[in-house]
Write a protein that holds these residues in place. Structure first.
Motif, PDB file in Angstrom:
ATOM      1  N   LEU A 192       0.131 -14.956   6.665  1.00  0.00           N
ATOM      2  CA  LEU A 192       1.143 -13.907   6.500  1.00  0.00           C
ATOM      3  C   LEU A 192       1.792 -13.960   5.122  1.00  0.00           C
ATOM      4  O   LEU A 192       1.992 -12.919   4.484  1.00  0.00           O
ATOM      5  CB  LEU A 192       2.204 -14.046   7.597  1.00  0.00           C
ATOM      6  CG  LEU A 192       1.723 -13.828   9.037  1.00  0.00           C
ATOM      7  CD1 LEU A 192       2.849 -14.083  10.028  1.00  0.00           C
ATOM      8  CD2 LEU A 192       1.172 -12.421   9.213  1.00  0.00           C
ATOM      9  N   SER A 193       2.128 -15.148   4.666  1.00  0.00           N
ATOM     10  CA  SER A 193       2.794 -15.259   3.367  1.00  0.00           C
ATOM     11  C   SER A 193       1.875 -14.853   2.226  1.00  0.00           C
ATOM     12  O   SER A 193       2.315 -14.229   1.254  1.00  0.00           O
ATOM     13  CB  SER A 193       3.290 -16.690   3.151  1.00  0.00           C
ATOM     14  OG  SER A 193       2.207 -17.606   3.165  1.00  0.00           O
ATOM     15  N   ARG A 194       0.578 -15.167   2.328  1.00  0.00           N
ATOM     16  CA  ARG A 194      -0.365 -14.806   1.267  1.00  0.00           C
ATOM     17  C   ARG A 194      -0.508 -13.287   1.162  1.00  0.00           C
ATOM     18  O   ARG A 194      -0.559 -12.734   0.054  1.00  0.00           O
ATOM     19  CB  ARG A 194      -1.720 -15.458   1.549  1.00  0.00           C
ATOM     20  CG  ARG A 194      -2.700 -15.458   0.392  1.00  0.00           C
ATOM     21  CD  ARG A 194      -2.240 -16.371  -0.722  1.00  0.00           C
ATOM     22  NE  ARG A 194      -2.012 -17.745  -0.328  1.00  0.00           N
ATOM     23  CZ  ARG A 194      -2.965 -18.683  -0.250  1.00  0.00           C
ATOM     24  NH1 ARG A 194      -4.218 -18.366  -0.536  1.00  0.00           N
ATOM     25  NH2 ARG A 194      -2.661 -19.911   0.083  1.00  0.00           N
ATOM     26  N   ILE A 195      -0.571 -12.601   2.304  1.00  0.00           N
ATOM     27  CA  ILE A 195      -0.671 -11.138   2.284  1.00  0.00           C
ATOM     28  C   ILE A 195       0.619 -10.518   1.773  1.00  0.00           C
ATOM     29  O   ILE A 195       0.604  -9.570   0.977  1.00  0.00           O
ATOM     30  CB  ILE A 195      -1.008 -10.602   3.698  1.00  0.00           C
ATOM     31  CG1 ILE A 195      -2.383 -11.113   4.143  1.00  0.00           C
ATOM     32  CG2 ILE A 195      -0.981  -9.082   3.717  1.00  0.00           C
ATOM     33  CD1 ILE A 195      -2.724 -10.771   5.576  1.00  0.00           C
ATOM     34  N   ALA A 196       1.755 -11.064   2.206  1.00  0.00           N
ATOM     35  CA  ALA A 196       3.051 -10.526   1.771  1.00  0.00           C
ATOM     36  C   ALA A 196       3.256 -10.720   0.269  1.00  0.00           C
ATOM     37  O   ALA A 196       3.782  -9.831  -0.416  1.00  0.00           O
ATOM     38  CB  ALA A 196       4.172 -11.201   2.549  1.00  0.00           C
ATOM     39  N   MET A 197       2.839 -11.852  -0.265  1.00  0.00           N
ATOM     40  CA  MET A 197       3.022 -12.132  -1.697  1.00  0.00           C
ATOM     41  C   MET A 197       2.085 -11.306  -2.571  1.00  0.00           C
ATOM     42  O   MET A 197       2.379 -11.054  -3.742  1.00  0.00           O
ATOM     43  CB  MET A 197       2.798 -13.625  -1.965  1.00  0.00           C
ATOM     44  CG  MET A 197       3.871 -14.522  -1.371  1.00  0.00           C
ATOM     45  SD  MET A 197       3.514 -16.270  -1.602  1.00  0.00           S
ATOM     46  CE  MET A 197       3.572 -16.400  -3.384  1.00  0.00           C
ATOM     47  N   ALA A 198       0.942 -10.880  -2.011  1.00  0.00           N
ATOM     48  CA  ALA A 198       0.010 -10.061  -2.787  1.00  0.00           C
ATOM     49  C   ALA A 198       0.529  -8.638  -2.967  1.00  0.00           C
ATOM     50  O   ALA A 198       0.141  -7.957  -3.917  1.00  0.00           O
ATOM     51  CB  ALA A 198      -1.361 -10.027  -2.099  1.00  0.00           C
ATOM     52  N   ALA A 199       1.400  -8.196  -2.062  1.00  0.00           N
ATOM     53  CA  ALA A 199       1.971  -6.845  -2.148  1.00  0.00           C
ATOM     54  C   ALA A 199       3.216  -6.872  -3.029  1.00  0.00           C
ATOM     55  O   ALA A 199       3.745  -7.932  -3.351  1.00  0.00           O
ATOM     56  CB  ALA A 199       2.303  -6.335  -0.748  1.00  0.00           C
ATOM     57  N   PRO A 200       3.710  -5.700  -3.436  1.00  0.00           N
ATOM     58  CA  PRO A 200       4.934  -5.648  -4.248  1.00  0.00           C
ATOM     59  C   PRO A 200       6.121  -6.273  -3.508  1.00  0.00           C
ATOM     60  O   PRO A 200       6.114  -6.383  -2.281  1.00  0.00           O
ATOM     61  CB  PRO A 200       5.147  -4.146  -4.462  1.00  0.00           C
ATOM     62  CG  PRO A 200       3.791  -3.537  -4.289  1.00  0.00           C
ATOM     63  CD  PRO A 200       3.111  -4.372  -3.257  1.00  0.00           C
TER      64      PRO A 200
END
Length: 265
Positions: free
Chosen positions: A119-127
């Motif tokens: 979850l954190s990796r996907i969230a950090m890849a977005a703005p």
């Protein structure tokens, strides 16, 4: 009284000097002999270039993967035995894509890597302050696994993550060895099932030693199986290693036993 002693000391000094000259001469002769032997051995030893990394026998798989990365909106699932070349296939396909992909560090599921990393990796890849990041920061109204799965799929399909490459490996540790489906129904498995059945603007690639078995025929991922190198390409593979005839014959035996597994050959 001192004159004989001076002669004796002079004689001793002369003997030491001659001894040192002899040792230096012997040392030089030994060094020259070693150098001559080294040069002779160097001339006798055939020169071969070190084997270079090569990619052979994967034309069909590469074309299928390139097509899926460029044209498909579904998740891609590369599966095959350990060491068969799944990551090499992905790198080869990426190098052939005209428009570059923005790559996110690979997630390898294991003992200490799970849902939080995903979850954190996907969230950090977005703005910043994207819906997924806000949901993770909200400590009061936590979403249910199903709601979180829907939010992850929505985030992966957002315009901000278009042409962003996510790679998930180690999935085989989460699959049941009997039917190759998820043997648990935790939050991680619920989210992964949603990703496997979703469609995105981003590029999602799963790498696994086992093929995921879906119980539905709708929105299944693009499966790309990877087996051993076909025998017709073994010659190109062995040529990189400068095998002798005896070594080549032995490598062919290993190739037949392992069904073309590159590590065994």
């Amino acid at each position: 009284f001192l004159l004989p002693l001076a002669f004796q000391l002079r004689k001793i000094h002369h003997i030491k000097t001659r001894g040192m000259d002899l040792m230096n001469t012997l040392s030089e002769q030994i060094s020259q002999k070693k150098e001559q032997e080294k040069q002779k051995k160097k001339q006798e030893t055939p020169k071969f270039n070190a084997p270079v990394a090569t990619f052979v026998g994967r034309k069909e798989e590469t074309e299928n993967l390139v097509d899926a990365l460029q044209n498909s909106t579904r998740a891609i699932f590369i599966h095959g035995p350990s060491g068969i070349g799944k990551h090499c296939l992905l790198e080869e396909a990426i190098s052939k894509i005209e428009s570059p992909l923005r790559r996110v560090p690979e997630i390898r599921f294991g003992f200490d890597v799970g849902i939080d990393t995903l979850l954190s990796r996907i969230a950090m890849a977005a703005p910043p302050k994207n819906p997924l990041a806000k949901a993770l920061a909200n400590k009061q109204g936590r979403l249910t696994p199903v709601e979180m799965a829907k939010l992850v799929v929505k985030q992966l399909n957002s315009d901000s993550l278009k042409d962003t490459l996510f790679v998930f490996s180690g999935i085989e540790h989460l699959l049941d060895s009997r039917d190759h489906s998820f043997y648990k129904e935790r939050a991680l498995e619920i989210i992964l099932l949603a990703i496997l059945g979703g469609e995105f603007q981003s590029k999602v690639v799963f790498i696994s030693e086992q093929k995921f078995q879906s119980h539905t025929t709708e929105n299944t991922p693009v499966f790309i199986p990877l087996l051993g190198i076909k025998e017709e390409f073994w010659g190109d593979f062995f040529a990189r290693w400068h095998f002798s005839e005896e070594q080549n014959a032995l490598a062919i035996k290993f190739g037949h036993r392992s069904k073309g597994h590159p590590v065994a050959m």
